[in-house]
Design a protein around this motif. Sequence first.
Motif, mmCIF file in Angstrom:
data_model
loop_
_atom_site.group_PDB
_atom_site.id
_atom_site.type_symbol
_atom_site.label_atom_id
_atom_site.label_comp_id
_atom_site.label_asym_id
_atom_site.label_seq_id
_atom_site.Cartn_x
_atom_site.Cartn_y
_atom_site.Cartn_z
ATOM 1 N N LEU A 217 25.872 12.843 -20.858
ATOM 2 C CA LEU A 217 26.632 13.821 -20.686
ATOM 3 C C LEU A 217 27.154 13.791 -22.346
ATOM 4 O O LEU A 217 27.641 12.931 -22.489
ATOM 5 C CB LEU A 217 27.506 14.014 -19.628
ATOM 6 N N GLU B 33 30.271 16.002 -24.528
ATOM 7 C CA GLU B 33 31.494 16.908 -24.155
ATOM 8 C C GLU B 33 31.646 17.528 -25.725
ATOM 9 O O GLU B 33 31.365 16.902 -26.808
ATOM 10 C CB GLU B 33 32.652 16.627 -23.558
ATOM 11 N N SER C 33 32.589 22.409 -23.635
ATOM 12 C CA SER C 33 31.093 22.517 -22.984
ATOM 13 C C SER C 33 30.616 21.099 -22.709
ATOM 14 O O SER C 33 31.122 19.958 -23.370
ATOM 15 C CB SER C 33 30.243 23.050 -24.281
ATOM 16 N N CYS C 34 29.644 20.837 -21.852
ATOM 17 C CA CYS C 34 29.383 19.544 -21.476
ATOM 18 C C CYS C 34 27.952 19.687 -21.095
ATOM 19 O O CYS C 34 27.338 20.384 -20.381
ATOM 20 C CB CYS C 34 29.997 19.032 -20.324
ATOM 21 N N THR C 35 27.082 19.216 -22.059
ATOM 22 C CA THR C 35 25.730 19.549 -22.033
ATOM 23 C C THR C 35 24.944 18.126 -21.472
ATOM 24 O O THR C 35 25.400 16.988 -21.898
ATOM 25 C CB THR C 35 24.953 19.759 -23.514
ATOM 26 N N TRP D 143 34.922 18.178 -14.003
ATOM 27 C CA TRP D 143 35.924 17.895 -15.250
ATOM 28 C C TRP D 143 37.448 17.189 -15.068
ATOM 29 O O TRP D 143 37.964 17.288 -13.527
ATOM 30 C CB TRP D 143 36.433 19.248 -15.907
ATOM 31 N N THR E 137 24.298 22.973 -19.031
ATOM 32 C CA THR E 137 25.384 22.987 -19.594
ATOM 33 C C THR E 137 26.415 23.262 -18.560
ATOM 34 O O THR E 137 26.339 24.615 -17.855
ATOM 35 C CB THR E 137 25.722 23.901 -20.773
ATOM 36 N N TYR F 276 37.038 14.704 -19.858
ATOM 37 C CA TYR F 276 35.343 14.114 -19.494
ATOM 38 C C TYR F 276 34.811 15.077 -18.564
ATOM 39 O O TYR F 276 35.492 15.873 -17.447
ATOM 40 C CB TYR F 276 35.728 13.086 -18.866
ATOM 41 N N CYS F 277 33.724 15.145 -18.724
ATOM 42 C CA CYS F 277 32.830 15.746 -17.633
ATOM 43 C C CYS F 277 32.081 14.755 -16.912
ATOM 44 O O CYS F 277 31.844 13.509 -17.326
ATOM 45 C CB CYS F 277 31.806 16.856 -18.303
ATOM 46 N N TRP G 40 29.262 9.993 -16.569
ATOM 47 C CA TRP G 40 30.379 10.197 -17.178
ATOM 48 C C TRP G 40 30.113 10.480 -18.746
ATOM 49 O O TRP G 40 29.222 9.871 -19.275
ATOM 50 C CB TRP G 40 31.397 9.362 -17.233
ATOM 51 N N GLY G 41 30.722 11.600 -19.382
ATOM 52 C CA GLY G 41 30.730 11.431 -20.677
ATOM 53 C C GLY G 41 31.551 10.872 -21.522
ATOM 54 O O GLY G 41 32.355 10.245 -20.754
ATOM 55 N N THR H 1 36.361 14.504 -24.875
ATOM 56 C CA THR H 1 36.665 15.136 -25.925
ATOM 57 C C THR H 1 38.162 15.543 -25.814
ATOM 58 O O THR H 1 38.779 15.743 -24.879
ATOM 59 C CB THR H 1 35.888 16.478 -25.935
#
Length: 124
Positions: free
Chosen positions: A4, A6, A21-23, A36, A78, A95-96, A114-115, A118
Amino acid sequence: QVQLVESGGGLVQAGGSLRLSCTASGRTFSSYAMGWFRQAPGKEREFVGGISRDGGSTNYADSVKGRFTISRDNAKNTVYLQMNSLKSEDTAVYYCAASLRYRAWANPLEYDYWGQGTQVTVSS
């Protein structure tokens, strides 16, 4: 395995807006509920909001309800967090997270990936 990433964080004045955004990597994004979370300096990580696999169900923390909106585009792998009417207390690393459950809300233990986060800074 899901990775992930962000994006969209930054510095904004109070009352302003940002969209995070979270891809996700991989081809099974629609298999994951997404959430989130945020963590401010010196504070524990807290739930912001979540969305079910198909986007049909969402849930928000009381502190952001009516100001933040989560959405997802499974074709683009996303998930988004639209943040309006930002306040200084929204300043945090966001965090996403992805969960293999149909939907996952405030319990971070229900999330599998987890990302890196950001930074969002809201100036007053």
